[in-house]
Design a protein around this motif. Sequence first.
Motif, mmCIF file in Angstrom:
data_model
loop_
_atom_site.group_PDB
_atom_site.id
_atom_site.type_symbol
_atom_site.label_atom_id
_atom_site.label_comp_id
_atom_site.label_asym_id
_atom_site.label_seq_id
_atom_site.Cartn_x
_atom_site.Cartn_y
_atom_site.Cartn_z
ATOM 1 N N MET A 2 12.781 -10.197 -7.560
ATOM 2 C CA MET A 2 13.128 -9.949 -6.149
ATOM 3 C C MET A 2 11.974 -8.581 -6.018
ATOM 4 O O MET A 2 12.154 -7.524 -6.643
ATOM 5 C CB MET A 2 14.299 -9.597 -5.720
ATOM 6 N N SER A 3 11.137 -8.941 -4.794
ATOM 7 C CA SER A 3 10.353 -7.706 -4.682
ATOM 8 C C SER A 3 10.473 -7.627 -3.265
ATOM 9 O O SER A 3 10.348 -8.548 -2.366
ATOM 10 C CB SER A 3 8.828 -7.898 -5.063
ATOM 11 N N TYR A 4 9.845 -6.254 -2.628
ATOM 12 C CA TYR A 4 9.766 -6.228 -1.248
ATOM 13 C C TYR A 4 8.370 -5.690 -1.137
ATOM 14 O O TYR A 4 7.534 -5.090 -1.850
ATOM 15 C CB TYR A 4 10.549 -4.801 -0.847
ATOM 16 N N PHE A 5 7.585 -6.277 -0.227
ATOM 17 C CA PHE A 5 6.295 -6.198 0.277
ATOM 18 C C PHE A 5 6.331 -5.537 1.720
ATOM 19 O O PHE A 5 6.642 -6.356 2.982
ATOM 20 C CB PHE A 5 5.578 -7.274 0.299
ATOM 21 N N GLY A 6 5.939 -4.313 1.742
ATOM 22 C CA GLY A 6 5.894 -3.573 3.261
ATOM 23 C C GLY A 6 4.632 -4.238 4.086
ATOM 24 O O GLY A 6 3.729 -4.759 3.538
ATOM 25 N N LEU A 7 5.055 -4.289 5.385
ATOM 26 C CA LEU A 7 4.306 -4.766 6.510
ATOM 27 C C LEU A 7 3.715 -3.663 7.389
ATOM 28 O O LEU A 7 4.776 -3.111 7.927
ATOM 29 C CB LEU A 7 4.582 -6.132 7.301
ATOM 30 N N ASN A 8 2.610 -3.772 7.571
ATOM 31 C CA ASN A 8 2.018 -2.782 8.761
ATOM 32 C C ASN A 8 2.611 -3.270 10.065
ATOM 33 O O ASN A 8 2.297 -4.870 10.229
ATOM 34 C CB ASN A 8 0.569 -2.656 8.795
ATOM 35 N N GLN A 9 3.281 -2.424 11.009
ATOM 36 C CA GLN A 9 3.999 -3.231 12.043
ATOM 37 C C GLN A 9 2.866 -3.682 13.191
ATOM 38 O O GLN A 9 3.216 -4.389 13.911
ATOM 39 C CB GLN A 9 4.800 -2.021 12.674
ATOM 40 N N THR A 10 1.679 -3.246 13.334
ATOM 41 C CA THR A 10 0.660 -3.491 14.091
ATOM 42 C C THR A 10 0.149 -4.905 13.980
ATOM 43 O O THR A 10 -0.041 -5.551 14.757
ATOM 44 C CB THR A 10 -0.556 -2.610 14.268
ATOM 45 N N ASN A 11 -0.549 -4.956 12.823
ATOM 46 C CA ASN A 11 -1.251 -6.146 12.270
ATOM 47 C C ASN A 11 -0.616 -7.122 11.325
ATOM 48 O O ASN A 11 -1.015 -8.094 10.982
ATOM 49 C CB ASN A 11 -2.547 -5.853 11.759
ATOM 50 N N LYS A 12 0.627 -6.703 10.734
ATOM 51 C CA LYS A 12 1.338 -7.621 9.716
ATOM 52 C C LYS A 12 0.601 -7.642 8.553
ATOM 53 O O LYS A 12 1.108 -8.761 7.771
ATOM 54 C CB LYS A 12 1.866 -8.846 10.600
ATOM 55 N N ASN A 13 -0.250 -6.894 8.184
ATOM 56 C CA ASN A 13 -0.871 -7.055 6.747
ATOM 57 C C ASN A 13 -0.133 -6.364 5.915
ATOM 58 O O ASN A 13 0.709 -5.354 6.386
ATOM 59 C CB ASN A 13 -2.181 -6.446 6.899
ATOM 60 N N TYR A 14 -0.308 -6.482 4.860
ATOM 61 C CA TYR A 14 0.540 -5.829 3.466
ATOM 62 C C TYR A 14 0.119 -4.356 3.641
ATOM 63 O O TYR A 14 -0.819 -3.823 3.843
ATOM 64 C CB TYR A 14 -0.074 -6.392 2.201
ATOM 65 N N ASP A 15 1.242 -3.499 3.560
ATOM 66 C CA ASP A 15 1.028 -2.019 3.556
ATOM 67 C C ASP A 15 2.095 -1.623 2.541
ATOM 68 O O ASP A 15 3.310 -1.580 2.942
ATOM 69 C CB ASP A 15 1.131 -1.463 4.825
#
Length: 104
Positions: A2-15
């Motif tokens: 199980m992994s968590y991949f953060g998302l940029n809240q503005t463009n929904k790209n991986y962050d």
Amino acid sequence: GMSYFGLNQTNKNYDPSASESGLLVMNHEYINPTFLHPQGPTLVNERRPEDEVIREMNAHGVSIIELKKDKTTQKVEIVKNSVFNRRITASTVMDFAGVVAGSD
């Protein structure tokens, strides 16, 4: 896994530094035949019935859900209408891109 991949809240790209919004990705690589087939897996003429094989293939795979965290309360919720939410199984059709596209 199980992994968590953060998302940029503005463009929904991986962050990788984002924690208020992201994708929780869970691997489903093991099945327990007892739960899928209460009477046990069957053989018909030394072959497995198609419906049992399909059930097992659909039990494997990956689940993806988008999560968001309230900065004030720290409450984490599922984003139920997210375009990212999905289940990928052994039967999911997909296209390969990049250097592997069209390769044997």
